[in-house]
Design a protein around this motif. Structure first.
Motif, short mmCIF file in Angstrom:
data_model
loop_
_atom_site.label_atom_id
_atom_site.label_comp_id
_atom_site.label_asym_id
_atom_site.label_seq_id
_atom_site.Cartn_x
_atom_site.Cartn_y
_atom_site.Cartn_z
N TRP A 237 0.95 -0.92 -0.24
CA TRP A 237 0.00 0.06 -0.01
C TRP A 237 0.79 1.28 -0.28
O TRP A 237 0.37 2.32 -0.19
CB TRP A 237 -1.13 -0.48 1.11
CG TRP A 237 -1.62 -0.89 0.36
CD1 TRP A 237 -2.54 -2.03 1.64
CD2 TRP A 237 -2.88 -0.95 -0.07
NE1 TRP A 237 -3.46 -2.59 1.15
CE2 TRP A 237 -3.98 -1.98 0.35
CE3 TRP A 237 -3.34 0.05 -0.78
CZ2 TRP A 237 -5.47 -1.91 -0.40
CZ3 TRP A 237 -4.37 0.44 -1.86
CH2 TRP A 237 -5.03 -0.78 -1.21
N THR A 238 2.20 1.35 0.49
CA THR A 238 2.91 2.32 0.71
C THR A 238 3.42 2.57 -1.12
O THR A 238 3.51 3.81 -1.35
CB THR A 238 4.24 1.63 1.04
OG1 THR A 238 3.56 1.85 2.96
CG2 THR A 238 5.42 2.80 1.22
N VAL A 239 3.43 1.30 -1.37
CA VAL A 239 4.38 1.54 -2.77
C VAL A 239 3.06 2.13 -3.63
O VAL A 239 2.71 3.32 -4.65
CB VAL A 239 4.88 0.42 -3.77
CG1 VAL A 239 5.20 0.80 -5.03
CG2 VAL A 239 6.19 0.22 -2.87
N PHE A 240 1.95 1.53 -3.82
CA PHE A 240 0.59 2.13 -4.35
C PHE A 240 0.03 3.13 -3.78
O PHE A 240 0.13 4.31 -4.99
CB PHE A 240 -0.64 0.94 -4.42
CG PHE A 240 -2.12 1.75 -5.28
CD1 PHE A 240 -1.83 1.30 -6.28
CD2 PHE A 240 -2.67 2.37 -4.17
CE1 PHE A 240 -2.81 2.13 -6.86
CE2 PHE A 240 -3.79 2.74 -5.29
CZ PHE A 240 -3.96 2.30 -6.33
N ARG A 241 0.37 4.21 -3.12
CA ARG A 241 -0.12 5.28 -2.48
C ARG A 241 1.07 6.05 -3.32
O ARG A 241 0.99 7.72 -3.60
CB ARG A 241 -0.81 5.48 -0.84
CG ARG A 241 -2.00 4.71 -0.62
CD ARG A 241 -2.77 5.11 0.22
NE ARG A 241 -3.06 6.48 0.71
CZ ARG A 241 -3.11 6.90 1.93
NH1 ARG A 241 -4.17 6.09 3.30
NH2 ARG A 241 -3.58 8.25 1.74
N ALA A 242 2.01 6.00 -2.57
CA ALA A 242 3.23 7.44 -3.44
C ALA A 242 3.15 6.91 -4.72
O ALA A 242 3.31 8.01 -5.29
CB ALA A 242 4.47 6.44 -2.92
N VAL A 243 3.15 5.92 -5.81
CA VAL A 243 2.73 6.57 -7.17
C VAL A 243 2.20 6.99 -7.99
O VAL A 243 1.69 7.73 -8.05
CB VAL A 243 2.97 4.81 -7.84
CG1 VAL A 243 3.28 5.00 -8.81
CG2 VAL A 243 4.47 4.24 -7.87
#
Length: 300
Positions: free
Chosen positions: A269-275
């Protein structure tokens, strides 16, 4: 006293798909603010400056001198959902609603006054994260029956559409984020009421309690989604740090362990939200923000 739309709010709305309703709201904001003050019989002191990216907040007082804050947000921001979440929390871990009787007339929220210039960002990093975790523990509760909130799957499916048309320079990361999203939304592990926009700057000092959350963009889903935004807090400091990528990964593990959240789901989720935030910043022309966000996502 006239209340013009804060420039940060005007710019932020310009980055989103503008509806006719939001455009009309922005044009009528000075008039709407005046009417909202009169309906609630409160006296304006000053508008918060430089103001937020999602609302106009006016510091007010009741006729007996009791301080409060009047918040006006565009219809597209769904202030009705913010009210529903704050009412459900009932002041436990979050700012308290003082009067919701006139909300349907103008969408404004009359809230208890907190210290707008004192957030968790004023604390040393370790202490700030400790207090942030304590606040989240109070907010993560079962949603009310028949709630009006969208789910994490519903919100991210809309965001996924923008990722599918990401600019070439972000294409590889966007594809990674979309693949992660598909995995994360197959079988959500829980359905709790989430803040939706939680970070250190959204937790302010108060009189009734040391720290209280403000400005939710509530939705229902798993805790890892909510925690993901906190992972990248103080992003410029993280990027400038000598530990860089390893420090960011350690933060994921530390926060996941502190709140008993699955490490891999939090990383995803950290990757998805940052991207998603990075692509949105790139599209809006905020290249510096986009570069920071996408570099951070690549670390994960």
């Amino acid at each position: 006293m006239a209340f013009e739309p804060p420039q940060r709010l005007v710019r932020a709305l310009g980055e989103l798909p503008r509806t006719a309703q939001d455009t009309q709201w922005l044009e009528r904001l000075p008039e709407l603010a005046k009417e909202a003050l009169e309906r609630r019989d409160v006296v304006a002191q000053r508008a918060l400056a430089p103001g937020g990216r999602s609302s106009l907040v006016i510091l007010v007082r009741y006729t007996d001198g009791t301080p409060a804050a009047l918040k006006l947000a565009p219809p597209g921001a769904r202030p009705d959902r913010e009210l529903a979440a704050l009412a459900h929390w009932g002041g436990f871990g979050a700012v308290r609603v003082l009067d919701s009787r006139h909300h349907e007339d103008d969408g404004a929220l009359l809230l208890e006054r907190l210290q707008a210039d004192v957030s968790l960002r004023s604390l040393p990093e370790a202490k700030a994260l400790l207090e942030a975790c304590g606040t989240l523990r109070r907010l993560w509760v079962r949603p009310p029956a028949g709630h009006p909130f969208e789910t994490v799957a519903e919100r991210t499916s809309v965001q996924a559409e923008a990722l599918r048309s990401a600019p070439p320079e972000a294409r590889a990361l966007a594809d990674t984020a979309l693949a992660l999203l598909a995995e994360l939304t197959v079988r959500p592990p829980e359905e709790l009421l989430l803040h939706g926009n939680f970070r250190q700057g959204k937790v302010l000092a108060g009189e009734r309690a040391p720290w209280l959350a403000v400005g939710p963009d509530p939705l229902v889903g798993e805790r890892a989604y909510d925690l993901a935004r906190l992972v990248r807090d103080r992003l410029e400091d993280q990027v400038a740090s000598s530990t860089g990528a390893s420090g960011a990964r350690r933060r994921v593990n530390k926060l996941a362990d502190s709140l008993e959240v699955d490490r891999e789901r939090l990383r995803g989720w950290t990757v998805f939200r940052a991207v998603e935030s990075g692509v949105r910043a790139l599209t809006a022309g905020r290249r510096r923000d986009a570069e920071l966000l996408l570099e951070f996502a690549a670390w994960m």
